[in-house]
Scaffold this motif. Structure first.
Motif, short mmCIF file in Angstrom:
data_model
loop_
_atom_site.label_atom_id
_atom_site.label_comp_id
_atom_site.label_asym_id
_atom_site.label_seq_id
_atom_site.Cartn_x
_atom_site.Cartn_y
_atom_site.Cartn_z
N LEU A 202 -7.74 -16.98 11.82
CA LEU A 202 -9.01 -16.31 11.95
C LEU A 202 -9.51 -15.64 10.81
O LEU A 202 -10.64 -15.48 10.24
N GLU A 203 -8.44 -15.14 10.04
CA GLU A 203 -9.05 -14.65 8.57
C GLU A 203 -9.39 -15.50 7.69
O GLU A 203 -10.39 -15.31 6.94
N ALA A 204 -9.12 -16.60 7.77
CA ALA A 204 -9.38 -17.92 7.03
C ALA A 204 -11.07 -18.35 7.48
O ALA A 204 -11.79 -18.42 6.55
N GLU A 205 -11.11 -18.38 9.02
CA GLU A 205 -12.28 -19.14 9.27
C GLU A 205 -13.26 -18.07 9.64
O GLU A 205 -14.33 -18.43 9.93
N HIS A 206 -13.01 -16.88 10.17
CA HIS A 206 -14.01 -15.81 10.59
C HIS A 206 -13.84 -14.81 9.89
O HIS A 206 -13.82 -13.62 10.29
N ALA A 207 -13.84 -14.81 8.55
CA ALA A 207 -13.72 -13.75 7.51
C ALA A 207 -14.82 -12.70 7.85
O ALA A 207 -14.28 -11.30 7.91
N ALA A 208 -15.80 -13.02 8.02
CA ALA A 208 -17.06 -11.84 7.95
C ALA A 208 -16.98 -11.31 9.39
O ALA A 208 -17.21 -10.05 9.39
N GLN A 209 -16.59 -11.86 10.47
CA GLN A 209 -16.47 -11.28 11.90
C GLN A 209 -15.35 -10.27 11.65
O GLN A 209 -15.47 -9.15 12.22
#
Length: 367
Positions: A251-258
């Protein structure tokens, strides 16, 4: 002149009301003081979602489960509708599925089951599996809080629009005069600079600000609340599992903005069909008065990934709650027979009644 009472409660949010309800049920003489004309803070700005599933393993999970049962009793007393029951946590990624499967093998997952994603018709395509829990319940906060207050008003002395300016053992100084009480419970919410500000500061309590939305009726009924992958690294009952490490990395790689904006998804439905959707999390002592359209878009992006096309936004609002780095709630004793009670994790609705029982236990009462 306010008559002397067995217990005085400062604060008319859900924590204060839960203490008042607990005391009334125990047969105590209760006086409650709220500085505003009605509740306007986190207690009416939230989801009304009494969350058991996913709360931190052990004592806090048990506290939420106890509160859920007491909510059902209080709702029956006050004529509060249970809008829906249960929780559906969708997982799009194999790492999320691993977390949910691990959760099922803990004692917290004893009442839960894992469904195939395509077996849950109200979810969008692309969900691998869905955890279903029957435990969680939802009330409409905007009406539930006033109804609970109304019920208490016929059984306790409620004083809205009255400020408590000082507290001593057995005595409160208020804007309407002095009040005597054998015991006092202060429930300040995220008012960190008022009563016992020094004690609050010593516990490093600050604020979290969030953004929330109401969407128009989507044309279907949800049987329960909905969460998603992002919740699995936010709620400690999942996030503390070893399997969550791999999910967090993805999630840190693919949803960093969230993640940078503390976004995860909760969706609940009101009686009129509209959806309450959120939320985001930003931390600091002085919340911004302005909300961000970019953050709302991040929330709605997650909604679309889980539930499909998003209906029209009909309302937007922000809220704040107290937060602390090392605890989920606080029951402090600033003076003899005085307690300072603060939920410091945003789970006030989910733990309020259970915490009230703990407070009375700390007095040596059996309320």
């Amino acid at each position: 002149m306010v008559p002397a009472c067995d217990i005085a409660i400062v604060g008319g949010g859900i924590i204060g009301l839960a203490h008042a309800w607990t005391a009334v049920k125990a047969g105590l003489r209760v006086a409650l003081f709220e500085r505003h004309a009605r509740a306007t803070g986190a207690s009416i700005r939230n989801f009304g979602f009494v969350t058991v599933t996913g709360q931190q393993r052990g004592d806090f999970h048990a506290l939420a489960r106890r509160t859920r049962n007491l909510w059902l009793d209080a709702a029956e007393d006050a004529g509060i509708a249970i809008e829906h029951r249960g929780l559906y946590v969708s997982a799009r990624y194999p790492e999320s599925e691993a977390v949910l499967r691990a959760f099922l093998y803990t004692e917290m997952g004893a009442d839960c089951r894992l469904l195939k994603g395509d077996a849950v018709p109200f979810l969008a395509n692309g969900q691998r599996v869905v955890l279903h829990s029957p435990l969680d319940i939802r009330v409409e906060s905007r009406t539930a809080i006033p109804k609970l207050s109304q019920w208490l008003g016929t059984r306790a002395d409620l004083h809205y629009g009255v400020t408590v300016t000082g507290i001593e053992t057995g005595r409160l100084h208020t804007s309407m005069g002095e009040v005597r009480a054998e015991r006092i419970v202060v429930c300040p919410g995220d008012d960190l600079s008022g009563l016992f500000a020094g004690r609050i500061q010593a516990h490093a309590i600050s604020r979290c600000q969030l953004q929330m939305l109401r969407l128009a009726d989507p044309g279907f009924r949800l049987p329960g609340a909905v969460m998603s992958d992002l919740s699995l690294i936010r709620y400690l009952g999942y996030a503390d599992l070893p399997e969550a490490v791999a999910l967090k990395k993805r999630l840190e790689a693919e949803h960093a903005a969230q993640l940078a904006n503390g976004v995860h998804l909760i969706v609940v439905q009101s009686a009129d069909g509209s959806l309450v959707v959120g939320d985001s999390h930003h931390y600091g002592d002085a919340p911004e008065p302005f909300t961000s359209e970019a953050v709302d878009r991040l929330i709605l992006d997650e909604y679309r990934a889980v539930l499909g096309a998003a209906p029209q936004v009909t309302e937007r609002w922000s809220g704040t709650y107290a937060t602390a780095p090392d605890r989920l709630f606080l029951i402090d004793q600033p003076l003899p027979d005085v307690r300072l009670v603060i939920v410091t994790c945003g789970a006030g609705a989910s733990t309020s009644f259970g915490i009230a029982e703990r407070t009375f236990q700390s007095f040596g009462d059996h309320a």
